[in-house]
Design a protein around this motif. Sequence first.
Motif, short mmCIF file in Angstrom:
data_model
loop_
_atom_site.label_atom_id
_atom_site.label_comp_id
_atom_site.label_asym_id
_atom_site.label_seq_id
_atom_site.Cartn_x
_atom_site.Cartn_y
_atom_site.Cartn_z
N SER A 74 10.21 16.59 2.68
CA SER A 74 8.96 15.87 2.49
C SER A 74 9.08 14.47 3.08
O SER A 74 10.03 13.73 2.75
CB SER A 74 8.64 15.80 0.98
N THR A 75 8.13 14.10 3.92
CA THR A 75 8.15 12.78 4.56
C THR A 75 8.18 11.67 3.51
O THR A 75 8.97 10.72 3.63
CB THR A 75 6.90 12.63 5.46
N ALA A 76 7.32 11.78 2.50
CA ALA A 76 7.24 10.74 1.47
C ALA A 76 8.59 10.59 0.76
O ALA A 76 9.04 9.47 0.48
CB ALA A 76 6.14 11.08 0.48
N LYS A 77 9.25 11.73 0.51
CA LYS A 77 10.55 11.70 -0.17
C LYS A 77 11.60 11.00 0.68
O LYS A 77 12.42 10.23 0.18
CB LYS A 77 11.02 13.15 -0.42
N VAL A 78 11.58 11.25 1.98
CA VAL A 78 12.58 10.65 2.88
C VAL A 78 12.37 9.13 2.96
O VAL A 78 13.33 8.36 2.91
CB VAL A 78 12.56 11.33 4.27
N TYR A 79 11.11 8.69 3.05
CA TYR A 79 10.85 7.24 3.03
C TYR A 79 11.33 6.63 1.71
O TYR A 79 11.93 5.54 1.70
CB TYR A 79 9.35 6.94 3.24
N GLY A 80 11.07 7.33 0.60
CA GLY A 80 11.51 6.84 -0.71
C GLY A 80 13.03 6.73 -0.77
O GLY A 80 13.58 5.75 -1.30
N ASP B 67 0.81 -1.22 0.00
CA ASP B 67 0.00 0.00 0.00
C ASP B 67 0.84 1.27 0.00
O ASP B 67 0.33 2.38 0.14
CB ASP B 67 -0.96 0.00 1.20
N GLY B 68 2.18 1.12 -0.15
CA GLY B 68 3.05 2.30 -0.23
C GLY B 68 3.56 2.78 1.12
O GLY B 68 4.34 3.73 1.19
N TYR B 69 3.09 2.14 2.21
CA TYR B 69 3.57 2.50 3.55
C TYR B 69 4.62 1.48 4.00
O TYR B 69 4.84 0.47 3.35
CB TYR B 69 2.41 2.53 4.54
N HIS B 70 5.25 1.77 5.15
CA HIS B 70 6.22 0.86 5.75
C HIS B 70 5.73 0.45 7.13
O HIS B 70 5.19 1.29 7.86
CB HIS B 70 7.58 1.55 5.90
N ASP B 71 5.91 -0.82 7.50
CA ASP B 71 5.64 -1.21 8.88
C ASP B 71 6.70 -0.58 9.76
O ASP B 71 7.89 -0.57 9.40
CB ASP B 71 5.67 -2.73 9.02
N LEU C 217 -6.45 10.29 8.64
CA LEU C 217 -5.85 11.57 8.23
C LEU C 217 -4.35 11.44 8.01
O LEU C 217 -3.78 12.12 7.16
CB LEU C 217 -6.13 12.64 9.28
N GLY C 218 -3.68 10.59 8.80
CA GLY C 218 -2.23 10.44 8.67
C GLY C 218 -1.68 9.54 9.75
O GLY C 218 -2.29 9.41 10.82
N SER C 219 -0.54 8.92 9.49
CA SER C 219 0.03 7.92 10.40
C SER C 219 0.39 8.49 11.77
O SER C 219 0.40 7.76 12.76
CB SER C 219 1.30 7.33 9.78
N ASP C 220 0.72 9.79 11.84
CA ASP C 220 1.17 10.39 13.10
C ASP C 220 0.03 11.08 13.86
O ASP C 220 0.24 11.54 14.98
CB ASP C 220 2.26 11.44 12.84
O1 C5P Z 1 0.58 8.84 6.83
P1 C5P Z 1 1.17 10.06 6.25
O2 C5P Z 1 0.24 10.73 5.26
O3 C5P Z 1 1.68 11.04 7.25
O4 C5P Z 1 2.43 9.57 5.43
C1 C5P Z 1 3.10 10.41 4.52
C2 C5P Z 1 3.98 9.55 3.63
O5 C5P Z 1 5.03 8.98 4.40
C3 C5P Z 1 3.25 8.37 3.01
O6 C5P Z 1 2.66 8.74 1.80
C4 C5P Z 1 4.42 7.40 2.79
O7 C5P Z 1 5.15 7.73 1.64
C5 C5P Z 1 5.32 7.66 3.97
N1 C5P Z 1 5.08 6.72 5.09
C6 C5P Z 1 5.50 5.40 4.95
N2 C5P Z 1 5.30 4.51 5.98
C7 C5P Z 1 4.69 4.91 7.12
C8 C5P Z 1 4.26 6.25 7.28
C9 C5P Z 1 4.46 7.12 6.24
O8 C5P Z 1 6.07 5.03 3.93
N3 C5P Z 1 4.52 4.03 8.09
#
Ligand code: C5P
Length: 300
Positions: free
Chosen positions: A178-184, A24-28, A135-138
């Motif tokens: 950008s959070t997404a960029k840092v995870y990428g 789903d594009g997220y990380h555990d 709304l968001g993971s945090d």
């Molecule tokens: O959940 P949130 O919208 O704050 O996440 C922003 C981005 O951070 C996500 O689109 C994803 O790229 C990355 N993310 C992730 N794994 C998580 C939380 C966030 O990859 N557990």
Amino acid sequence: MDSVTVRVPAKVNLQLAVGPLREDGYHDLVNVFHAVSIFDEVTAAAESGMSVRVEGESADQVPENDDNLAIQAAVALARHAGRSYGVSLAIRKTIPVAGGMAGGSADAAAALVACNELWGLGLPVEDLMEIAADLGSDVPFALLGGTAVGTGRGERLTPLEVGGTFHWVFALADEGLSTAKVYGECDRVRETAGEQAAPPRTSEPLLAALRAGDAKALGAELTNDLQPAALSLRGSLARTLDTGRQHGALGSLVSGSGPTCAFLAESEAHAAALAASLRDAGVARDVLVAHGPVPGPTVV
Ligand code: C5P
């Protein structure tokens, strides 16, 4: 009631263990969140439509339209209640924008609490938690405050016992990340190094240090799997971290996805001295001192 003001804290991550990329594009994650005494304030006032205004720290970088997470929170809450409520939100920012301290999530959590009160909904925190996770993971942690470990994508929370107050220094950077960029970038750095991401596990020594209120032990256990990625995108942070270490920080790390750097101090006095050294070294746009843990959103 005409208006409700809610004060909400920033967070720093004490352990951020990032597992492999999910479908789903997220990380555990294993994400140990710790709320610290840097606060935004969100005021919700009765209005027929929905609007948001932002002032304070880097306010010009926060959208004042539907992209604003606090407005999205108000819309989601009204939808949950099944009514077409309106609100005008005023956000006063102190938490750095796109700084890795969950400022946007904090404002969304504050908006949920403020609108719940303003609209007289009386929804229990469990309902707000569900909306928050969408709304968001945090955002769920931003509703909870204190210190907690988050699993899943960070939204499944277990509060942690903490045996004392910790003193922190935060070095703010010129521009956000950008959070997404840092995870990428984390995935990319791992792939380049031929590293296989392991399933994330909670650090038992870190939990023991928290329970004991032992700053020295905690400093030695601080880890952030996103740090190499943040350093790869913003090389200048290495010098900021080094400067804190040279001035006796018990632990130094990038906060969340950065670029804010966090330093654990021995005491309030040491935090003040460390902050002065970081300011003198010119390695940060601004330096803030704070303590944690602090409670989550509070109506003021
Ligand atoms: O959940 P949130 O919208 O704050 O996440 C922003 C981005 O951070 C996500 O689109 C994803 O790229 C990355 N993310 C992730 N794994 C998580 C939380 C966030 O990859 N557990």
